[in-house]
Write an enzyme that holds these catalytic residues in place. Structure first.
Site, PDB file in Angstrom:
ATOM      1  N   LYS A 214      44.108  33.452  40.410  1.00 47.59           N
ATOM      2  CA  LYS A 214      44.490  32.437  39.428  1.00 47.59           C
ATOM      3  C   LYS A 214      45.996  32.195  39.395  1.00 47.59           C
ATOM      4  O   LYS A 214      46.794  32.953  39.932  1.00 47.59           O
ATOM      5  CB  LYS A 214      43.943  32.811  38.057  1.00 47.59           C
ATOM      6  CG  LYS A 214      42.425  32.615  37.979  1.00 47.59           C
ATOM      7  CD  LYS A 214      41.888  32.782  36.578  1.00 47.59           C
ATOM      8  CE  LYS A 214      40.397  32.448  36.536  1.00 47.59           C
ATOM      9  NZ  LYS A 214      39.811  32.694  35.202  1.00 47.59           N
ATOM     10  N   ARG A 248      34.938  39.478  37.880  1.00 51.23           N
ATOM     11  CA  ARG A 248      34.528  38.263  38.595  1.00 51.23           C
ATOM     12  C   ARG A 248      35.597  37.933  39.626  1.00 51.23           C
ATOM     13  O   ARG A 248      36.701  37.528  39.279  1.00 51.23           O
ATOM     14  CB  ARG A 248      34.344  37.111  37.608  1.00 51.23           C
ATOM     15  CG  ARG A 248      33.851  35.814  38.229  1.00 51.23           C
ATOM     16  CD  ARG A 248      33.727  34.727  37.156  1.00 51.23           C
ATOM     17  NE  ARG A 248      33.231  33.482  37.718  1.00 51.23           N
ATOM     18  CZ  ARG A 248      34.007  32.554  38.273  1.00 51.23           C
ATOM     19  NH1 ARG A 248      35.328  32.728  38.329  1.00 51.23           N
ATOM     20  NH2 ARG A 248      33.481  31.447  38.771  1.00 51.23           N
TER      21      ARG A 248
END
Length: 269
Positions: A214, A248
């Site tokens: 991210k 995740r």
């Protein structure tokens, strides 16, 4: 928590959620796995690398993503869910915030609903999950970044999602939480949430952490998406130390090895 007929001991162990994006425009791997053969190949690779839950998503949630209709999302994800469930004995999570997609995905074989809006996008989502009796992951998200205090406000928002779930009839045992790294938060907010992950755990539910590749990592290290593996691993290990139990990620093998090492140290006398 029981997911897809399998017992997950989320109090005493961690688990890997492998990401399978079947979208043409995902921020990390858009267009790579959005046909059946490539999706199944990637699913097999993720499982071989140690995935415990396969998270399938049909709409990108990156900044400035193109929204699609529920019908388009159903066409993307349902055939792949069906084939994955036919070919592999692995629990499948469906990454969606739309009730109609969730209902169709559950009918196709999905075992868990991963809602990036924490049941707040459409009022019908909580009922779909409650009626199906399946687990869900409620992520923190909001339409603005008007926080007085990022951590306290995030916790309050998550409590609202929990209330929606319980009032709809979703059992406490079927709820996990996600602090929503990268959603409605700037860099400093994301770093602050990471630092205080233990506060999310204190709400009394299992915590899923999704930091993989991210922008928080890219901005901190000044690295493009394809070079964020080490940064992801660092945040995963910090998440384990804070009590997170589901991770995740895109790079399952690397994170699994790092987390196993960290877990061994944490469990040592």
């Amino acid at each position: 928590m029981v997911i897809g007929g399998k017992e997950f001991d989320l109090k005493n162990h961690f688990y890997m959620m492998g990401i399978l994006n079947v979208t043409p425009d995902s921020f990390s791997d858009g267009g790579r796995f959005n046909d059946m053969d490539r999706a199944l190949y990637q699913a097999e690779r993720l499982i071989e690398d140690g995935t415990d839950i396969l998270d399938i998503g049909g709409e990108s949630t990156r900044p400035n993503h193109i929204k699609i209709t529920a019908g388009e999302e159903i066409e993307r994800v349902c055939p792949i869910i069906e084939k994955v469930k036919q070919r592999f004995s692995i629990p499948v999570s469906l990454d969606t915030y739309k009730p109609d997609v969730a209902k169709a995905g559950l009918a196709a074989g999905a075992d868990l609903i991963n809602d990036i809006w924490g049941l707040k996008w459409e009022s019908g989502m909580a009922k779909v999950i409650a009626d199906a009796g399946v687990p869900c992951c409620l992520m923190h998200n909001r339409h603005n970044m008007d926080y007085k205090d990022i951590v306290s406000d995030m916790l309050a928002d998550l409590k609202d999602s929990i209330k929606l779930a319980l009032e709809a009839g979703i059992s406490k045992e079927n709820i996990m939480l996600d602090p929503g790294i990268g959603f409605a938060k700037d860099l400093n907010m994301n770093l602050s949430v990471m630092k205080h992950l233990c506060r999310v755990k204190e709400l009394g539910y299992p915590v899923l952490l999704g930091t993989s590749r991210k922008s928080m990592i890219g901005l901190t290290l000044d690295l493009p998406v394809e070079e964020r593996e080490e940064g992801t691993l660092a945040t995963s290990v910090m998440g384990l130390m804070a009590g997170c139990s589901v991770f995740r990620v895109h790079d399952v093998k690397t994170n699994l090895r790092g987390l196993r090492m960290a877990e061994a140290v944490l469990k040592a006398e």
